[in-house]
Each structure stands twice: as structure tokens, then as C-alpha cells.
Scaffold this motif. Sequence first.
Motif, PDB file in Angstrom:
ATOM      1  N   LYS A 272     -17.860  14.457 -72.598  1.00 18.82           N
ATOM      2  CA  LYS A 272     -18.563  15.487 -71.837  1.00 18.82           C
ATOM      3  C   LYS A 272     -18.755  14.984 -70.411  1.00 18.82           C
ATOM      4  CE  LYS A 272     -21.022  16.930 -76.016  1.00 18.82           C
ATOM      5  NZ  LYS A 272     -22.335  17.048 -76.689  1.00 18.82           N
ATOM      6  N   HIS A 273     -18.485  15.861 -69.444  1.00 19.78           N
ATOM      7  CA  HIS A 273     -18.527  15.466 -68.044  1.00 19.78           C
ATOM      8  C   HIS A 273     -19.180  16.560 -67.214  1.00 19.78           C
ATOM      9  CE1 HIS A 273     -15.667  12.161 -68.900  1.00 19.78           C
ATOM     10  NE2 HIS A 273     -15.199  13.019 -69.795  1.00 19.78           N
ATOM     11  N   TYR A 274     -19.897  16.118 -66.185  1.00 18.24           N
ATOM     12  CA  TYR A 274     -20.566  17.065 -65.287  1.00 18.24           C
ATOM     13  C   TYR A 274     -20.509  16.540 -63.866  1.00 18.24           C
ATOM     14  CZ  TYR A 274     -24.241  19.861 -63.103  1.00 18.24           C
ATOM     15  OH  TYR A 274     -24.937  20.696 -62.265  1.00 18.24           O
ATOM     16  N   TRP A 275     -20.140  17.387 -62.934  1.00 22.23           N
ATOM     17  CA  TRP A 275     -20.158  17.016 -61.532  1.00 22.23           C
ATOM     18  C   TRP A 275     -20.534  18.238 -60.708  1.00 22.23           C
ATOM     19  CZ3 TRP A 275     -15.973  17.983 -64.449  1.00 22.23           C
ATOM     20  CH2 TRP A 275     -14.985  18.836 -63.970  1.00 22.23           C
ATOM     21  N   GLU A 276     -20.926  17.995 -59.476  1.00 22.81           N
ATOM     22  CA  GLU A 276     -21.395  19.063 -58.596  1.00 22.81           C
ATOM     23  C   GLU A 276     -20.639  19.028 -57.275  1.00 22.81           C
ATOM     24  OE1 GLU A 276     -25.978  19.203 -60.363  1.00 22.81           O
ATOM     25  OE2 GLU A 276     -25.628  18.599 -58.273  1.00 22.81           O
ATOM     26  N   VAL A 277     -20.396  20.217 -56.739  1.00 23.45           N
ATOM     27  CA  VAL A 277     -19.667  20.346 -55.480  1.00 23.45           C
ATOM     28  C   VAL A 277     -20.537  21.125 -54.508  1.00 23.45           C
ATOM     29  CG1 VAL A 277     -17.545  21.111 -54.358  1.00 23.45           C
ATOM     30  CG2 VAL A 277     -17.483  20.373 -56.759  1.00 23.45           C
ATOM     31  N   THR A 278     -20.804  20.526 -53.364  1.00 23.01           N
ATOM     32  CA  THR A 278     -21.584  21.203 -52.332  1.00 23.01           C
ATOM     33  C   THR A 278     -20.674  22.153 -51.564  1.00 23.01           C
ATOM     34  OG1 THR A 278     -23.049  19.294 -52.125  1.00 23.01           O
ATOM     35  CG2 THR A 278     -23.048  20.874 -50.312  1.00 23.01           C
ATOM     36  N   VAL A 279     -21.031  23.437 -51.572  1.00 18.52           N
ATOM     37  CA  VAL A 279     -20.219  24.456 -50.906  1.00 18.52           C
ATOM     38  C   VAL A 279     -20.918  25.010 -49.667  1.00 18.52           C
ATOM     39  CG1 VAL A 279     -19.032  25.099 -53.027  1.00 18.52           C
ATOM     40  CG2 VAL A 279     -21.148  26.275 -52.414  1.00 18.52           C
ATOM     41  N   ASN A 280     -22.204  24.626 -49.477  1.00 14.08           N
ATOM     42  CA  ASN A 280     -22.988  25.105 -48.341  1.00 14.08           C
ATOM     43  C   ASN A 280     -22.953  26.622 -48.260  1.00 14.08           C
ATOM     44  OD1 ASN A 280     -23.892  22.535 -47.440  1.00 14.08           O
ATOM     45  ND2 ASN A 280     -21.843  22.152 -46.631  1.00 14.08           N
ATOM     46  N   LYS A 281     -22.621  27.168 -47.087  1.00 11.69           N
ATOM     47  CA  LYS A 281     -22.599  28.622 -46.902  1.00 11.69           C
ATOM     48  C   LYS A 281     -21.180  29.150 -46.719  1.00 11.69           C
ATOM     49  CE  LYS A 281     -27.252  28.869 -44.977  1.00 11.69           C
ATOM     50  NZ  LYS A 281     -28.097  29.320 -43.839  1.00 11.69           N
ATOM     51  N   SER A 334     -26.956  33.084 -53.816  1.00 16.50           N
ATOM     52  CA  SER A 334     -25.721  32.374 -53.481  1.00 16.50           C
ATOM     53  C   SER A 334     -25.997  30.877 -53.462  1.00 16.50           C
ATOM     54  CB  SER A 334     -25.204  32.825 -52.119  1.00 16.50           C
ATOM     55  OG  SER A 334     -24.827  34.188 -52.160  1.00 16.50           O
ATOM     56  N   PRO A 335     -25.496  30.149 -54.443  1.00 22.65           N
ATOM     57  CA  PRO A 335     -25.815  28.717 -54.528  1.00 22.65           C
ATOM     58  C   PRO A 335     -25.112  27.911 -53.445  1.00 22.65           C
ATOM     59  CG  PRO A 335     -24.238  29.328 -56.238  1.00 22.65           C
ATOM     60  CD  PRO A 335     -24.654  30.602 -55.561  1.00 22.65           C
ATOM     61  N   GLY A 336     -25.794  26.879 -52.985  1.00 20.27           N
ATOM     62  CA  GLY A 336     -25.194  25.959 -52.020  1.00 20.27           C
ATOM     63  C   GLY A 336     -24.462  24.821 -52.696  1.00 20.27           C
ATOM     64  N   ARG A 337     -24.626  24.718 -54.009  1.00 20.64           N
ATOM     65  CA  ARG A 337     -23.938  23.679 -54.775  1.00 20.64           C
ATOM     66  C   ARG A 337     -23.601  24.226 -56.146  1.00 20.64           C
ATOM     67  NH1 ARG A 337     -27.305  19.410 -53.991  1.00 20.64           N
ATOM     68  NH2 ARG A 337     -28.114  19.194 -56.105  1.00 20.64           N
ATOM     69  N   ILE A 338     -22.386  23.976 -56.592  1.00 22.20           N
ATOM     70  CA  ILE A 338     -21.884  24.460 -57.882  1.00 22.20           C
ATOM     71  C   ILE A 338     -21.739  23.280 -58.837  1.00 22.20           C
ATOM     72  CG2 ILE A 338     -19.999  25.641 -59.082  1.00 22.20           C
ATOM     73  CD1 ILE A 338     -21.540  27.465 -57.245  1.00 22.20           C
ATOM     74  N   GLY A 339     -22.266  23.446 -60.047  1.00 21.18           N
ATOM     75  CA  GLY A 339     -22.111  22.432 -61.082  1.00 21.18           C
ATOM     76  C   GLY A 339     -21.014  22.831 -62.055  1.00 21.18           C
ATOM     77  N   ILE A 340     -20.193  21.870 -62.451  1.00 17.82           N
ATOM     78  CA  ILE A 340     -19.091  22.115 -63.397  1.00 17.82           C
ATOM     79  C   ILE A 340     -19.262  21.166 -64.579  1.00 17.82           C
ATOM     80  CG2 ILE A 340     -16.584  22.221 -63.717  1.00 17.82           C
ATOM     81  CD1 ILE A 340     -16.402  22.376 -60.608  1.00 17.82           C
ATOM     82  N   TYR A 341     -19.296  21.733 -65.791  1.00 16.93           N
ATOM     83  CA  TYR A 341     -19.502  20.952 -67.013  1.00 16.93           C
ATOM     84  C   TYR A 341     -18.305  21.166 -67.936  1.00 16.93           C
ATOM     85  CZ  TYR A 341     -21.479  19.599 -71.549  1.00 16.93           C
ATOM     86  OH  TYR A 341     -21.694  19.038 -72.779  1.00 16.93           O
ATOM     87  N   VAL A 342     -17.760  20.072 -68.438  1.00 10.25           N
ATOM     88  CA  VAL A 342     -16.616  20.142 -69.351  1.00 10.25           C
ATOM     89  C   VAL A 342     -16.946  19.363 -70.618  1.00 10.25           C
ATOM     90  CG1 VAL A 342     -14.205  19.507 -69.735  1.00 10.25           C
ATOM     91  CG2 VAL A 342     -14.909  20.408 -67.514  1.00 10.25           C
ATOM     92  N   ASP A 343     -16.839  20.026 -71.748  1.00 11.20           N
ATOM     93  CA  ASP A 343     -16.918  19.377 -73.058  1.00 11.20           C
ATOM     94  C   ASP A 343     -15.527  19.448 -73.644  1.00 11.20           C
ATOM     95  OD1 ASP A 343     -17.239  18.540 -75.644  1.00 11.20           O
ATOM     96  OD2 ASP A 343     -18.886  19.907 -76.139  1.00 11.20           O
ATOM     97  N   TYR A 344     -14.781  18.348 -73.560  1.00 16.83           N
ATOM     98  CA  TYR A 344     -13.361  18.389 -73.924  1.00 16.83           C
ATOM     99  C   TYR A 344     -13.179  18.731 -75.395  1.00 16.83           C
ATOM    100  CZ  TYR A 344      -8.411  17.229 -73.869  1.00 16.83           C
ATOM    101  OH  TYR A 344      -7.043  17.313 -73.950  1.00 16.83           O
ATOM    102  N   GLU A 345     -13.852  17.982 -76.280  1.00 16.57           N
ATOM    103  CA  GLU A 345     -13.694  18.255 -77.715  1.00 16.57           C
ATOM    104  C   GLU A 345     -14.259  19.623 -78.080  1.00 16.57           C
ATOM    105  OE1 GLU A 345     -13.121  14.006 -77.188  1.00 16.57           O
ATOM    106  OE2 GLU A 345     -14.698  15.365 -76.516  1.00 16.57           O
ATOM    107  N   GLY A 346     -15.316  20.049 -77.412  1.00 13.22           N
ATOM    108  CA  GLY A 346     -15.918  21.347 -77.702  1.00 13.22           C
ATOM    109  C   GLY A 346     -15.152  22.508 -77.108  1.00 13.22           C
ATOM    110  N   ILE A 392     -18.059  16.595 -52.850  1.00 14.41           N
ATOM    111  CA  ILE A 392     -18.487  16.245 -54.200  1.00 14.41           C
ATOM    112  C   ILE A 392     -19.830  15.524 -54.096  1.00 14.41           C
ATOM    113  CG2 ILE A 392     -17.931  14.917 -56.271  1.00 14.41           C
ATOM    114  CD1 ILE A 392     -14.983  15.279 -55.536  1.00 14.41           C
ATOM    115  N   PHE A 393     -20.817  16.081 -54.768  1.00 13.89           N
ATOM    116  CA  PHE A 393     -22.176  15.558 -54.690  1.00 13.89           C
ATOM    117  C   PHE A 393     -22.284  14.236 -55.439  1.00 13.89           C
ATOM    118  CE2 PHE A 393     -26.410  15.309 -56.731  1.00 13.89           C
ATOM    119  CZ  PHE A 393     -27.197  15.217 -55.602  1.00 13.89           C
ATOM    120  N   LYS A 394     -22.951  13.261 -54.799  1.00 12.88           N
ATOM    121  CA  LYS A 394     -23.206  11.978 -55.452  1.00 12.88           C
ATOM    122  C   LYS A 394     -24.700  11.802 -55.589  1.00 12.88           C
ATOM    123  CE  LYS A 394     -22.600   6.982 -55.020  1.00 12.88           C
ATOM    124  NZ  LYS A 394     -22.168   5.867 -54.170  1.00 12.88           N
ATOM    125  N   LEU A 395     -25.136  11.523 -56.803  1.00 10.00           N
ATOM    126  CA  LEU A 395     -26.559  11.318 -57.077  1.00 10.00           C
ATOM    127  C   LEU A 395     -26.922   9.894 -56.686  1.00 10.00           C
ATOM    128  CD1 LEU A 395     -29.146  12.542 -58.310  1.00 10.00           C
ATOM    129  CD2 LEU A 395     -28.423  11.586 -60.502  1.00 10.00           C
TER     130      LEU A 395
END
Length: 397
Positions: A272-281, A334-346, A392-395
Motif C-alpha cells: 500500500k502506497h500513498y503520496w501527495e502532489v501539490t497542484v496549487n491553483k 478546489s484542492p491545492g494538493r491531491i493525494g493518491i493511494y494505491v493498494d496493489y493487492e487490493g 511531490i509533497f514531502k512530509l
Amino acid sequence: MGEKGEAACEKVGRCAEHGKKLVYFCRLEKLKVCSKCAITGSHRGHTVVPVEEALSELKELLSARLVKLEAESLEQTSRLGEIEHNMTAAQEEAEMLQQQVQEDFAILRSFLDSEEKVLMEWIATEKQHILEELERLKAECLERAKHLSLLMDPFKAVLQSTNLSDVLKVLNISSDGSSHPCETANDPVVRFEAEKFCGPLQYKVWKRMLQIIQTVPEAYTFDHLTAHPHLEISTNRRSVIPRREALPVDYANGRFDTCLCVLGTEAISTGKHYWEVTVNKKAKWDLGVAYSSVPRHGDIFYRPSRGIWCLTLRDGYCYEACDEHDIQLEVQHSPGRIGIYVDYEGGVVLFFDAETMLMLHAFRTHFTDQLLPLYSPCTMEEAVPGDQRLTIFKLNV
């Protein structure tokens, strides 16, 4: 002849009016008739055929209707099976999800309970230590005050006297040191230092909590070798910027040459993987995942059947999920950042408003190849001011 009479005659096999056998069938009125009825009688001018021919035709009609009904019945049986399967699946998946939620929250509660217990014990220990030290200082202080009171009594008494000898006596006693208090330095008075336990407590606990959270925003990077020549990748490889002019790059086999896309470096083939991309406006962008074998030359089509699961934005407000048929999404904020989640096996790809964690869309599928993140900042928008990059957002913790 009325309908009742004709029906009665049909039962006996002879025409009630002419006494002849009912050997013909009137298609218009759907009745058996005799030859006279068909030629000169009430069914003259109607289309009549021999009973045997009509019977064959009617059976064919019934057979056709039966086939249709059987097909509809089969369809309903199949639909019923699908409904029952989905009911079972819903029950099982919901129970599994509930169990997972309970387990995840149990881990968080256990962690928070442990953190609270440690902190409360630390505070209690510190409080006990401070109170014991203050009690010791208090006892010493009272002892000194008592001793000083005893020393002060002669002075108080002689001040009321008019006898010079008594005053001199007290002065002599005090000057020889016998009436001085102990020359013991007072230890500093301690205090409970609450500030050691204050500060951003929740934030400090949250940072430690990250050690037990399995899915947090991953610091993915862009694969510059796949970037379209009109896309510039930053030095840290976490930003992509559209350019008006092509950059001097090698047109390698793995580089997109038509679509302004770039792939991620990190492949996904399990977990399972999750990352976020800042898209601003930005008013337009494409984000998603694709099979690593996605074509890099010519136009590509965002479709699951083509191995691409993608979300797009156009005109600053038109959000679409690129399924086999595009699905327009209702996005209030309108979000300024988009989160993408992937569950490969699921077999799940989810898109989130990363600022509110509201889900924007879900794809369900079955993956058969490794995945790579797919990004496109689209073309440079001439009339749009401001930063047009995707990052790509870094925590940072």
C-alpha cells in the motif's frame, strides 16, 4: 354470429351458422371458421388460413416469445446471482474493513495510552521529587527560624531594661559568637518546572506516532529520463515545470514525445502506497498511475483498459475520472494538493483532496503489471500568472 356463439361452435368443431367443419383460422379475429364463413359469411374479406398452418405459425410465435422470456429469465437469474454475490462480498468486505479499522485504531489507542502513561508517570515522579525537596527545605527553614527566635528573646528582653549592666552583658554574649546562628548556607528553593512538560505536546506525540503509522506521504521523485522535452525536472526531482521551448535532451525510447507526461521513479508491485502532489491553483493537470509498459510515443489514452488510472482537471473546475467513459466529478472545494493511494493487492486506486482527506474518486481493478506514478502539468498557460509546476509533497518531520 356473436363471439360467444363462435367460441361455443369452435368447441364442437362445427360452425353453428353453417354446420361445416371449422377448418380455417381468421387471423384478424383469431377464430376458427368454416369455408362459408370465410367466403360469404361474416369473415369475408378477412385473411384466413388452414388451421394447421395457423397452428404452426402460432407455435412459432409462442416459441419466439418463449425464447425471449427464457433469455429475460436467464438475465434475471444472472442478475440475482450478481446481487447475491455482491451481498456476500459486501458483508465480507465490510467485516474485514471493520476489523482493520478496529486494529488500526487499537494500535493508535495503545500508542497514545502508552505515551500518556509515560508522561503522567514522569510528571508524578517529578512532582514527588520536588515536593520532597521542598519539604526538606521547609523543615530546615522552620528549624532555623526557631533557633533565631530563641536567639532574639534576650535582645527583646534587654531592650526593655534600664540597667546598663544587663545591656552590656547581652552585647558581650552576642559578640563572642555563642549566640550566632549556624553558618549553614541556604540551599536554593526549587520549583516545579511545568515548562518541561509543556510546548507543542500533541505535535511531539504526533512525530513519535509516525513511527507506527504504516502509510504516510512518501517522498517520490520524477524520472527525468521519461519527461517530455517541454518538461523541466527540478534538481531534487520533486518538481516538474512546463516550458514553452523544448529542452536539449536525448529522445530516448523511454521518453514521452507527444503527451506532456513524466513518470515516477519508484515502481509499485506490492503493498500500500500513498503520496501527495501539490497542484496549487493550476487550472489543468493530469495525475494517476500507469503500467510501466505504458506507450511513450504518440498519443496515449487515459483508460483502465490501456493500463492507466487517471484524474484530470481542465479549466480550473472540471474534474474528471478517466474510466472507460469519463466521469465528471463534483468537487466543491478546489484542492491545492491531491493525494493518491494505491493498494496493489487490493486492486484499488484512490484520489483524495489532501487538505481535507475527502475522497474524490475510487478505481477498482486487478493489477497484472508493476505500476509507476504518472504526472502531467499540461502545457504552459500563457494567460495564467503564478507558479505552474507540480511538486511531490514531502512530509518533513
